[in-house]
Write a protein that holds these residues in place. Structure first.
Motif, PDB file in Angstrom:
ATOM      1  N   GLU A  79      85.364   0.658   4.030  1.00  0.00           N
ATOM      2  CA  GLU A  79      86.754   0.634   4.478  1.00  0.00           C
ATOM      3  C   GLU A  79      87.216   2.017   4.944  1.00  0.00           C
ATOM      4  O   GLU A  79      88.047   2.122   5.847  1.00  0.00           O
ATOM      5  N   SER A  80      86.637   3.070   4.373  1.00  0.00           N
ATOM      6  CA  SER A  80      87.021   4.426   4.787  1.00  0.00           C
ATOM      7  C   SER A  80      86.561   4.735   6.212  1.00  0.00           C
ATOM      8  O   SER A  80      87.053   5.666   6.836  1.00  0.00           O
ATOM      9  N   ARG A  81      85.601   3.964   6.737  1.00  0.00           N
ATOM     10  CA  ARG A  81      85.086   4.173   8.094  1.00  0.00           C
ATOM     11  C   ARG A  81      85.735   3.225   9.101  1.00  0.00           C
ATOM     12  O   ARG A  81      85.243   3.055  10.210  1.00  0.00           O
ATOM     13  N   CYS A  82      86.860   2.611   8.699  1.00  0.00           N
ATOM     14  CA  CYS A  82      87.605   1.696   9.569  1.00  0.00           C
ATOM     15  C   CYS A  82      89.063   2.141   9.650  1.00  0.00           C
ATOM     16  O   CYS A  82      89.511   2.946   8.847  1.00  0.00           O
ATOM     17  N   PHE A  83      89.782   1.547  10.592  1.00  0.00           N
ATOM     18  CA  PHE A  83      91.222   1.776  10.610  1.00  0.00           C
ATOM     19  C   PHE A  83      91.816   1.086   9.376  1.00  0.00           C
ATOM     20  O   PHE A  83      91.255   0.124   8.850  1.00  0.00           O
ATOM     21  N   PRO A  84      92.961   1.556   8.876  1.00  0.00           N
ATOM     22  CA  PRO A  84      93.532   1.002   7.642  1.00  0.00           C
ATOM     23  C   PRO A  84      93.959  -0.460   7.787  1.00  0.00           C
ATOM     24  O   PRO A  84      94.375  -0.895   8.860  1.00  0.00           O
ATOM     25  N   PRO A 100      88.034 -12.129  14.289  1.00  0.00           N
ATOM     26  CA  PRO A 100      89.067 -13.072  13.852  1.00  0.00           C
ATOM     27  C   PRO A 100      89.947 -12.550  12.709  1.00  0.00           C
ATOM     28  O   PRO A 100      91.069 -13.013  12.530  1.00  0.00           O
ATOM     29  N   PHE A 101      89.426 -11.591  11.920  1.00  0.00           N
ATOM     30  CA  PHE A 101      90.181 -11.072  10.780  1.00  0.00           C
ATOM     31  C   PHE A 101      89.626  -9.703  10.415  1.00  0.00           C
ATOM     32  O   PHE A 101      88.589  -9.277  10.924  1.00  0.00           O
ATOM     33  N   TYR A 102      90.320  -9.025   9.504  1.00  0.00           N
ATOM     34  CA  TYR A 102      89.923  -7.686   9.080  1.00  0.00           C
ATOM     35  C   TYR A 102      88.760  -7.789   8.099  1.00  0.00           C
ATOM     36  O   TYR A 102      88.895  -8.328   7.010  1.00  0.00           O
ATOM     37  N   ILE A 107      83.857  -4.778  11.497  1.00  0.00           N
ATOM     38  CA  ILE A 107      84.453  -3.707  12.303  1.00  0.00           C
ATOM     39  C   ILE A 107      83.420  -2.611  12.563  1.00  0.00           C
ATOM     40  O   ILE A 107      83.255  -2.145  13.693  1.00  0.00           O
ATOM     41  N   ILE A 108      82.680  -2.228  11.529  1.00  0.00           N
ATOM     42  CA  ILE A 108      81.671  -1.182  11.673  1.00  0.00           C
ATOM     43  C   ILE A 108      80.552  -1.632  12.605  1.00  0.00           C
ATOM     44  O   ILE A 108      80.019  -0.827  13.380  1.00  0.00           O
ATOM     45  N   PHE A 120      80.675  11.689  12.321  1.00  0.00           N
ATOM     46  CA  PHE A 120      79.929  10.766  11.473  1.00  0.00           C
ATOM     47  C   PHE A 120      79.908   9.391  12.112  1.00  0.00           C
ATOM     48  O   PHE A 120      80.852   8.986  12.784  1.00  0.00           O
ATOM     49  N   TRP A 121      78.817   8.655  11.901  1.00  0.00           N
ATOM     50  CA  TRP A 121      78.722   7.291  12.386  1.00  0.00           C
ATOM     51  C   TRP A 121      77.708   6.530  11.528  1.00  0.00           C
ATOM     52  O   TRP A 121      77.026   7.132  10.692  1.00  0.00           O
ATOM     53  N   ILE A 122      77.636   5.232  11.733  1.00  0.00           N
ATOM     54  CA  ILE A 122      76.825   4.368  10.883  1.00  0.00           C
ATOM     55  C   ILE A 122      75.932   3.473  11.733  1.00  0.00           C
ATOM     56  O   ILE A 122      76.377   2.895  12.721  1.00  0.00           O
ATOM     57  N   ARG A 123      74.666   3.380  11.302  1.00  0.00           N
ATOM     58  CA  ARG A 123      73.728   2.436  11.922  1.00  0.00           C
ATOM     59  C   ARG A 123      73.381   1.382  10.870  1.00  0.00           C
ATOM     60  O   ARG A 123      73.054   1.721   9.733  1.00  0.00           O
ATOM     61  N   ILE A 124      73.466   0.111  11.241  1.00  0.00           N
ATOM     62  CA  ILE A 124      73.219  -0.991  10.319  1.00  0.00           C
ATOM     63  C   ILE A 124      71.950  -1.735  10.741  1.00  0.00           C
ATOM     64  O   ILE A 124      71.784  -2.079  11.904  1.00  0.00           O
TER      65      ILE A 124
END
Length: 126
Positions: A79-84, A100-102, A107-108, A120-124
């Motif tokens: 959640e810290s890597r997304c908008f609030p 469709p929803f948060y 989002i990531i 910083f960024w994330i690879r999944i």
């Protein structure tokens, strides 16, 4: 020569650089520019998380000095890597992302966890 001396004096140091085999359904690589900072392996069904840091820099570690994050710590990290959640006009942003929803993971997957003015960024991997 210096690097060889370091490896001879600290043989366990080389093991810290090896990326382990993926054993859980989800692997998240937390990156700073092109530098791998933390690998996070997650099993959402079992609510299990393993984190392995590849940096000693406190601010570059996904969970700071927490070497054994809980599933709740992992959820907070995502959640810290997304908008609030409370962001004004959030539905418009979700529509732009075609979501469709948060949901922080969704989002990531769309944004790579990139935030304004940080590297910083994330690879999944699934």
């Amino acid at each position: 020569m210096t690097l060889i001396q370091i490896l001879m004096n600290e043989p366990a140091w080389e093991e810290k650089l090896v990326i382990p085999e993926k054993e859980m359904p989800i692997r998240i690589s937390y990156m700073f520019r092109n530098e791998l900072c933390t690998i996070i392996d997650v099993d959402e069904g079992k609510r299990s998380v393993n984190a392995l840091n590849y940096t000693n820099h406190f601010l570059k570690k996904a969970f700071g000095d927490n070497e054994h994050p809980t599933y709740e710590d992992y959820e907070e990290f995502l959640e810290s890597r997304c908008f609030p959640r409370t962001r004004d006009k959030m539905k418009l942003i979700l529509r732009e992302l075609d979501l469709p929803f948060y949901d922080p993971m969704m989002i990531i997957e769309k944004t790579e966890g990139r935030m304004a003015e940080d590297d910083f960024w994330i690879r999944i991997e699934r």
